[in-house]
Design a protein around this motif. Structure first.
Motif, PDB file in Angstrom:
ATOM      1  N   ASN A   5      16.255  22.326  28.429  1.00  0.00           N
ATOM      2  CA  ASN A   5      15.015  21.464  28.115  1.00  0.00           C
ATOM      3  C   ASN A   5      14.909  20.305  28.811  1.00  0.00           C
ATOM      4  N   ALA A   6      16.053  19.484  28.863  1.00  0.00           N
ATOM      5  CA  ALA A   6      16.306  18.383  29.667  1.00  0.00           C
ATOM      6  C   ALA A   6      16.027  18.639  31.252  1.00  0.00           C
ATOM      7  N   ILE A   7      16.770  19.738  31.617  1.00  0.00           N
ATOM      8  CA  ILE A   7      16.459  20.116  33.200  1.00  0.00           C
ATOM      9  C   ILE A   7      15.040  20.394  33.345  1.00  0.00           C
ATOM     10  N   ASN A   8      14.365  21.471  32.553  1.00  0.00           N
ATOM     11  CA  ASN A   8      12.834  21.409  32.737  1.00  0.00           C
ATOM     12  C   ASN A   8      12.041  20.274  32.726  1.00  0.00           C
ATOM     13  N   GLU A   9      12.369  19.071  32.216  1.00  0.00           N
ATOM     14  CA  GLU A   9      11.487  18.103  32.173  1.00  0.00           C
ATOM     15  C   GLU A   9      11.823  17.195  33.313  1.00  0.00           C
ATOM     16  N   LEU A  10      13.288  17.310  33.870  1.00  0.00           N
ATOM     17  CA  LEU A  10      13.253  16.426  35.218  1.00  0.00           C
ATOM     18  C   LEU A  10      12.819  17.331  36.206  1.00  0.00           C
ATOM     19  N   LYS A  11      12.613  18.750  36.187  1.00  0.00           N
ATOM     20  CA  LYS A  11      12.078  19.313  37.325  1.00  0.00           C
ATOM     21  C   LYS A  11      10.496  19.047  37.167  1.00  0.00           C
ATOM     22  N   LYS A  12       9.820  18.767  36.043  1.00  0.00           N
ATOM     23  CA  LYS A  12       8.358  18.518  35.953  1.00  0.00           C
ATOM     24  C   LYS A  12       8.204  17.302  36.440  1.00  0.00           C
ATOM     25  N   LYS A  13       8.993  16.319  36.685  1.00  0.00           N
ATOM     26  CA  LYS A  13       8.912  15.018  37.067  1.00  0.00           C
ATOM     27  C   LYS A  13       9.347  14.742  38.828  1.00  0.00           C
ATOM     28  N   SER A  14       9.797  15.759  39.323  1.00  0.00           N
ATOM     29  CA  SER A  14      10.337  15.966  40.681  1.00  0.00           C
ATOM     30  C   SER A  14       8.863  15.420  41.471  1.00  0.00           C
ATOM     31  N   ASN A  15       9.359  15.084  42.578  1.00  0.00           N
ATOM     32  CA  ASN A  15       8.483  14.517  43.694  1.00  0.00           C
ATOM     33  C   ASN A  15       9.127  14.985  45.119  1.00  0.00           C
ATOM     34  N   LYS A  16       8.255  15.920  45.865  1.00  0.00           N
ATOM     35  CA  LYS A  16       8.955  16.239  47.064  1.00  0.00           C
ATOM     36  C   LYS A  16       9.120  15.282  48.121  1.00  0.00           C
ATOM     37  N   ILE A  20      12.874  13.929  49.769  1.00  0.00           N
ATOM     38  CA  ILE A  20      13.274  14.007  51.194  1.00  0.00           C
ATOM     39  C   ILE A  20      13.830  12.534  51.510  1.00  0.00           C
ATOM     40  N   LEU A  21      13.245  11.317  51.028  1.00  0.00           N
ATOM     41  CA  LEU A  21      13.795  10.192  51.064  1.00  0.00           C
ATOM     42  C   LEU A  21      15.213   9.854  50.551  1.00  0.00           C
ATOM     43  N   ALA A  22      15.495  10.641  49.341  1.00  0.00           N
ATOM     44  CA  ALA A  22      16.586  10.383  48.608  1.00  0.00           C
ATOM     45  C   ALA A  22      17.681  11.039  49.460  1.00  0.00           C
ATOM     46  N   GLN A  23      17.506  12.286  49.938  1.00  0.00           N
ATOM     47  CA  GLN A  23      18.480  13.038  50.883  1.00  0.00           C
ATOM     48  C   GLN A  23      18.849  12.286  52.069  1.00  0.00           C
ATOM     49  N   ARG A  24      17.902  11.669  52.462  1.00  0.00           N
ATOM     50  CA  ARG A  24      18.163  10.678  53.619  1.00  0.00           C
ATOM     51  C   ARG A  24      19.276   9.442  53.234  1.00  0.00           C
ATOM     52  N   PHE A  25      18.598   8.892  52.223  1.00  0.00           N
ATOM     53  CA  PHE A  25      19.244   7.505  51.675  1.00  0.00           C
ATOM     54  C   PHE A  25      20.693   7.756  51.230  1.00  0.00           C
ATOM     55  N   PHE A  26      20.920   8.975  50.645  1.00  0.00           N
ATOM     56  CA  PHE A  26      22.138   9.314  50.125  1.00  0.00           C
ATOM     57  C   PHE A  26      23.057   9.974  50.889  1.00  0.00           C
ATOM     58  N   LYS A  27      22.501  10.016  52.187  1.00  0.00           N
ATOM     59  CA  LYS A  27      23.659  10.770  53.433  1.00  0.00           C
ATOM     60  C   LYS A  27      24.092  12.119  53.113  1.00  0.00           C
ATOM     61  N   THR A  28      23.040  13.249  52.987  1.00  0.00           N
ATOM     62  CA  THR A  28      23.258  14.320  52.659  1.00  0.00           C
ATOM     63  C   THR A  28      23.430  15.635  53.809  1.00  0.00           C
ATOM     64  N   ALA A  29      23.472  14.697  54.851  1.00  0.00           N
ATOM     65  CA  ALA A  29      23.219  15.705  56.162  1.00  0.00           C
ATOM     66  C   ALA A  29      24.672  15.993  56.635  1.00  0.00           C
ATOM     67  N   LYS A  30      24.904  17.042  57.285  1.00  0.00           N
ATOM     68  CA  LYS A  30      26.200  17.639  57.588  1.00  0.00           C
ATOM     69  C   LYS A  30      27.200  16.428  58.149  1.00  0.00           C
ATOM     70  N   GLY A  36      25.463  18.227  51.322  1.00  0.00           N
ATOM     71  CA  GLY A  36      25.376  19.291  50.284  1.00  0.00           C
ATOM     72  C   GLY A  36      24.664  18.809  49.025  1.00  0.00           C
ATOM     73  N   ASP A  37      24.452  17.578  48.994  1.00  0.00           N
ATOM     74  CA  ASP A  37      23.983  17.352  47.532  1.00  0.00           C
ATOM     75  C   ASP A  37      22.526  17.620  47.841  1.00  0.00           C
ATOM     76  N   VAL A  38      21.889  17.974  46.587  1.00  0.00           N
ATOM     77  CA  VAL A  38      20.492  18.234  46.520  1.00  0.00           C
ATOM     78  C   VAL A  38      19.596  17.590  45.570  1.00  0.00           C
ATOM     79  N   PHE A  39      18.435  17.070  46.081  1.00  0.00           N
ATOM     80  CA  PHE A  39      17.663  15.916  45.290  1.00  0.00           C
ATOM     81  C   PHE A  39      16.401  16.695  45.215  1.00  0.00           C
ATOM     82  N   ILE A  40      15.832  16.350  43.883  1.00  0.00           N
ATOM     83  CA  ILE A  40      14.453  16.663  43.670  1.00  0.00           C
ATOM     84  C   ILE A  40      13.224  15.795  43.491  1.00  0.00           C
ATOM     85  N   GLY A  41      13.956  14.462  43.499  1.00  0.00           N
ATOM     86  CA  GLY A  41      12.755  13.390  43.819  1.00  0.00           C
ATOM     87  C   GLY A  41      12.527  12.706  42.288  1.00  0.00           C
ATOM     88  N   VAL A  42      13.462  12.442  41.625  1.00  0.00           N
ATOM     89  CA  VAL A  42      13.305  11.995  40.043  1.00  0.00           C
ATOM     90  C   VAL A  42      13.691  10.465  40.314  1.00  0.00           C
TER      91      VAL A  42
END
Length: 237
Positions: A5-16, A20-30, A36-42
């Motif tokens: 239920n918590a996961i579903n609520e987090l996914k509903k609050k996601s923002n594409k 994308i900004l978080a993936q860059r900020f937290f240095k997720t490139a090879k 390898g870390d995956v963000f959904i934008g919450v």
């Protein structure tokens, strides 16, 4: 009350776009520290709201959060652990939560700087009255794993709040030769906090060790000192 239920609520609050900004900020490139870390934008305030709603989850349900591939889901689970720890009554309850948290670190689930920094200073409170705590901190500081080393530093922030400053000094000394930017920043940050409690101790540490410190660590450590003194320490490098 379930983790799903918590996961579903987090996914509903996601923002594409936020993801994308978080993936860059937290240095997720090879090749970067967060690869390898995956963000959904919450955003963090939203994650905390959801964590409060689900703070009574069992540890088995929390582990469904902390083992997720999604960064925000892991953060939610880790925040719930800290909430439960703050409310825990008695040694047995605190130990159960701390041991569970430590297991998440060793399983590589507390694997970005925000996950460490939001939780380790709180959970480190468990270590303060225990005689074998330094043994654990030293073991983490010697780890090949970046996040275990950063956890060793951030755990000591609990000691700093209690004006017990020697553990921080000990761990930072162990990591003086660590070249990773995130360790240098954490070490400098910790020393800066030590200086807020005892400026003389910080100056004594700098006198003995500033020549061994990375410039990043030194800059962070002296940030609250007078401008002229900051220049003096930097000029000695």
């Amino acid at each position: 009350m379930r983790a799903s239920n918590a996961i579903n609520e987090l996914k509903k609050k996601s923002n594409k776009s936020q993801a994308i900004l978080a993936q860059r900020f937290f240095k997720t490139a090879k090749g970067e520290y967060g690869y390898g870390d995956v963000f959904i934008g919450v955003r963090v305030p939203v994650i905390r709201q959801i964590a409060r709603k689900y703070q009574l989850l069992s540890l088995s349900e929390i582990e469904k959060l902390t083992s997720s591939k999604l960064h925000e889901v892991r953060l939610c689970g880790l925040v719930i652990i800290t909430m439960q720890y703050k409310r825990a009554k008695g040694e047995a309850a605190q130990k159960r939560l701390f041991d569970f948290y430590l297991k998440q670190i060793k399983k590589g689930r507390v694997n970005n700087w925000d996950l460490v920094d939001v939780t380790a200073p709180i959970m480190g409170g468990y270590l303060i009255p225990r005689s074998d705590s330094m043994q654990l901190l030293k073991k983490l500081a010697k780890s090949k794993d970046l996040w275990q080393r950063r956890s060793a530093i951030l755990f000591t922030f609990a000691y700093i709040r209690k004006r017990e400053l020697k553990p921080t000094i000990t761990i930072v000394k162990m990591l003086l030769d660590d070249k990773h930017d995130l360790i240098q920043k954490a070490s400098g940050w910790a020393l800066r906090e030590v200086g807020k409690k005892n400026t003389s101790l910080l100056r004594s540490f700098l006198k003995d060790n500033s020549h061994k410190m990375g410039r990043t660590s030194l800059r962070y450590a002296i940030e609250k000192l007078p401008k002229a003194e900051r220049k003096k320490w930097l000029d000695l490098k």
